[in-house]
Motif scaffolding. Structure first.
Motif, mmCIF file in Angstrom:
data_model
loop_
_atom_site.group_PDB
_atom_site.id
_atom_site.type_symbol
_atom_site.label_atom_id
_atom_site.label_comp_id
_atom_site.label_asym_id
_atom_site.label_seq_id
_atom_site.Cartn_x
_atom_site.Cartn_y
_atom_site.Cartn_z
ATOM 1 N N PRO A 170 29.694 30.842 -11.052
ATOM 2 C CA PRO A 170 29.118 29.501 -11.200
ATOM 3 C C PRO A 170 29.861 28.699 -12.257
ATOM 4 O O PRO A 170 30.486 29.259 -13.164
ATOM 5 N N LEU A 171 29.797 27.392 -12.141
ATOM 6 C CA LEU A 171 30.418 26.513 -13.118
ATOM 7 C C LEU A 171 29.570 26.467 -14.389
ATOM 8 O O LEU A 171 28.472 27.022 -14.444
ATOM 9 N N SER A 172 30.090 25.786 -15.408
ATOM 10 C CA SER A 172 29.395 25.724 -16.693
ATOM 11 C C SER A 172 28.050 25.029 -16.583
ATOM 12 O O SER A 172 27.162 25.246 -17.393
ATOM 13 N N THR A 173 27.905 24.168 -15.593
ATOM 14 C CA THR A 173 26.613 23.556 -15.297
ATOM 15 C C THR A 173 26.391 23.596 -13.798
ATOM 16 O O THR A 173 27.338 23.492 -13.009
ATOM 17 N N THR A 174 25.141 23.767 -13.389
ATOM 18 C CA THR A 174 24.808 23.788 -11.957
ATOM 19 C C THR A 174 23.814 22.685 -11.601
ATOM 20 O O THR A 174 23.334 22.633 -10.475
ATOM 21 N N GLY A 175 23.534 21.822 -12.567
ATOM 22 C CA GLY A 175 22.648 20.698 -12.307
ATOM 23 C C GLY A 175 22.417 19.892 -13.565
ATOM 24 O O GLY A 175 22.348 20.445 -14.661
ATOM 25 N N PHE A 176 22.316 18.579 -13.404
ATOM 26 C CA PHE A 176 22.110 17.697 -14.553
ATOM 27 C C PHE A 176 21.572 16.359 -14.055
ATOM 28 O O PHE A 176 21.474 16.124 -12.847
ATOM 29 N N VAL A 177 21.259 15.488 -14.984
ATOM 30 C CA VAL A 177 20.729 14.180 -14.633
ATOM 31 C C VAL A 177 21.795 13.116 -14.865
ATOM 32 O O VAL A 177 22.579 13.214 -15.824
ATOM 33 N N LEU A 178 21.828 12.118 -13.996
ATOM 34 C CA LEU A 178 22.686 10.950 -14.177
ATOM 35 C C LEU A 178 21.827 9.699 -14.019
ATOM 36 O O LEU A 178 21.323 9.410 -12.929
ATOM 37 N N GLN A 179 21.659 8.973 -15.113
ATOM 38 C CA GLN A 179 20.962 7.704 -15.028
ATOM 39 C C GLN A 179 21.859 6.689 -14.306
ATOM 40 O O GLN A 179 23.051 6.905 -14.133
ATOM 41 N N LYS A 180 21.280 5.597 -13.907
ATOM 42 C CA LYS A 180 22.031 4.523 -13.254
ATOM 43 C C LYS A 180 23.226 4.119 -14.112
ATOM 44 O O LYS A 180 23.076 3.828 -15.298
ATOM 45 N N GLY A 181 24.430 4.144 -13.512
ATOM 46 C CA GLY A 181 25.641 3.738 -14.203
ATOM 47 C C GLY A 181 26.315 4.829 -15.014
ATOM 48 O O GLY A 181 27.428 4.636 -15.496
ATOM 49 N N GLU A 182 25.697 5.985 -15.155
ATOM 50 C CA GLU A 182 26.291 7.061 -15.949
ATOM 51 C C GLU A 182 27.290 7.881 -15.142
ATOM 52 O O GLU A 182 27.271 7.869 -13.899
ATOM 53 N N SER A 183 28.155 8.604 -15.853
ATOM 54 C CA SER A 183 29.111 9.504 -15.200
ATOM 55 C C SER A 183 29.213 10.784 -16.020
ATOM 56 O O SER A 183 28.862 10.826 -17.199
ATOM 57 N N LYS A 184 29.697 11.827 -15.372
ATOM 58 C CA LYS A 184 29.891 13.117 -16.035
ATOM 59 C C LYS A 184 31.076 13.820 -15.395
ATOM 60 O O LYS A 184 31.219 13.816 -14.161
ATOM 61 N N THR A 185 31.927 14.425 -16.229
ATOM 62 C CA THR A 185 33.089 15.165 -15.753
ATOM 63 C C THR A 185 32.867 16.657 -15.949
ATOM 64 O O THR A 185 32.427 17.093 -17.019
ATOM 65 N N GLN A 227 47.645 4.290 -9.177
ATOM 66 C CA GLN A 227 46.524 3.685 -9.892
ATOM 67 C C GLN A 227 45.237 4.336 -9.429
ATOM 68 O O GLN A 227 44.952 4.405 -8.242
ATOM 69 N N ASN A 228 44.431 4.815 -10.359
ATOM 70 C CA ASN A 228 43.168 5.442 -10.027
ATOM 71 C C ASN A 228 42.199 4.404 -9.478
ATOM 72 O O ASN A 228 42.121 3.298 -9.968
ATOM 73 N N GLN A 229 41.438 4.824 -8.468
ATOM 74 C CA GLN A 229 40.518 3.903 -7.819
ATOM 75 C C GLN A 229 39.096 4.124 -8.312
ATOM 76 O O GLN A 229 38.155 4.164 -7.548
ATOM 77 N N GLU A 230 38.935 4.269 -9.599
ATOM 78 C CA GLU A 230 37.606 4.517 -10.149
ATOM 79 C C GLU A 230 36.823 3.223 -10.218
ATOM 80 O O GLU A 230 37.333 2.197 -10.652
ATOM 81 N N PRO A 231 35.549 3.267 -9.785
ATOM 82 C CA PRO A 231 34.736 2.057 -9.895
ATOM 83 C C PRO A 231 34.605 1.652 -11.348
ATOM 84 O O PRO A 231 34.674 2.473 -12.250
ATOM 85 N N GLU A 232 34.393 0.363 -11.556
ATOM 86 C CA GLU A 232 34.251 -0.134 -12.915
ATOM 87 C C GLU A 232 33.007 0.466 -13.550
ATOM 88 O O GLU A 232 31.982 0.645 -12.932
ATOM 89 N N ASP A 233 33.126 0.792 -14.815
ATOM 90 C CA ASP A 233 31.996 1.309 -15.562
ATOM 91 C C ASP A 233 31.809 0.413 -16.778
ATOM 92 O O ASP A 233 32.609 0.433 -17.698
ATOM 93 N N ASN A 234 30.760 -0.381 -16.740
ATOM 94 C CA ASN A 234 30.551 -1.365 -17.786
ATOM 95 C C ASN A 234 29.576 -0.883 -18.854
ATOM 96 O O ASN A 234 29.050 -1.662 -19.635
#
Length: 328
Positions: free
Chosen positions: A52-67, A265-272
């Motif tokens: 298993p990876l270091s995490t198997t579940g977490f929360v993401l609020q609106k607009g948040e990201s996690k790597t 160029q990375n196509q990452e959505p804008e994160d404000n």
């Protein structure tokens, strides 16, 4: 002088440690971004026989990201859980994508259908990464997967960016306690018949054909898996990907081209969400105050300290090489 010497040695130590630890054991990263108008709870599951990876579940609020970092030759899946709650006993459950663990971490639990899945096998046949977005187990949220930094004839983005919950046939709809359409079942899940599940006599590509239901999914999301043998138009391959960007609820104007086909160029959505007062980041990892000072120990300074251009050059080269890896 002693402090500068320690600084140079420390820079060399950090660089070598990172090169030998992350360079060998980390194949890529996965960045998950929540562009939905609601909170989501991503779930992660490694394939059978893979740790298993270091995490198997977490929360993401609106607009948040996690790597999330993954090891080489990893395989598994990602999905989003929605409408999750915790009862008075602390039991955690979700209306869609629930993994049955009763907790935030899925801990080896799989997504209960219906759920939109992103599936990966890294460093597979020929050293290629294989990936897809699957609606075989149904649908709960739009999802887009964009490989960043990779190459290959079939290295491009895939996903299902359409909201299928509103267009879901009534016999496949999943509704919340409040009557909201929250997911769309597959025909297999809804009817439990071999012809829809590619089971029994239908368990081969010659007899298992797309149904009228799976074709609704395919028409809306042409690059996503719609039934078990939908391989030809739904499996994608890349080599040398640095990061897979997984966006839940991508906006209509989110680019669907891979970085390899767009001049790098990375196509990452804008994160404000990041304000100008927040610390700088590299690959979404915090850079502590003074980090650039340590990594910028010059070859001139270290040459003076060690009286050896070879040692100083090695420090400067390895440090610069590692910074290039982090930035690009």
């Amino acid at each position: 002088m002693a402090q500068v010497k320690v600084l140079c040695l420390f820079a060399l130590f950090l660089t070598l440690t990172d090169l030998f630890v992350t360079g060998v054991h980390s194949a890529a990263t996965f960045t998950m971004v929540n562009k939905c108008q609601q909170t989501i709870w991503p779930g992660l599951l490694s394939n059978a026989g893979i740790a298993p990876l270091s995490t198997t579940g977490f929360v993401l609020q609106k607009g948040e990201s996690k790597t999330v970092n993954v090891p080489s030759s990893w395989g598994g899946r990602f999905w989003a859980r929605t409408h999750c709650t915790e009862d008075s006993t602390g039991k955690f459950t979700c209306a869609t994508g629930d993994c049955g663990s009763g907790k935030l971490e899925c801990a080896g639990g799989n997504a209960a259908p219906p759920a939109t899945l992103a599936e990966f096998t890294l460093d597979g046949s020929g050293g290629m990464d294989f990936f897809d977005v699957s609606l075989v187990d149904g649908y709960n949220l739009p999802m887009l997967v964009v490989p960043q930094g990779g190459s290959g004839n079939n290295c491009t983005s895939t996903g299902c960016v359409v909201d299928l919950n509103g267009a879901c046939p009534s016999e496949l709809k999943v509704t919340s306690a409040g009557g909201e359409n929250v997911a769309c079942k597959s025909a297999c899940e809804a009817f439990r018949q071999d012809e829809y599940c590619c089971a029994g006599a239908y368990n081969n590509p010659n007899t298992c054909k797309p149904s009228s239901y799976s074709m609704l999914f395919k028409k809306a999301c042409p690059s996503a898996y719609s039934f078990a043998y939908d391989d030809k138009t739904s499996t994608f391959t890349c080599a040398g990907v640095n990061n897979y960007l997984i966006t839940f609820c991508p906006s209509p104007n989110t680019s669907q081209k891979s970085s390899s086909s767009s001049g790098g160029q990375n196509q990452e959505p804008e994160d404000n969400n990041n304000s100008n007062n927040e610390p700088s980041t590299i690959n979404n990892s915090m850079v502590y105050d003074g980090a650039w000072d340590i990594s910028s120990a010059s070859s001139t300074t270290c040459t003076h300290v060690f009286s050896s251009p070879a040692i100083a050059g090695a420090i400067a080269f390895l440090t610069a090489f590692q910074l290039h890896r982090q930035l690009f």
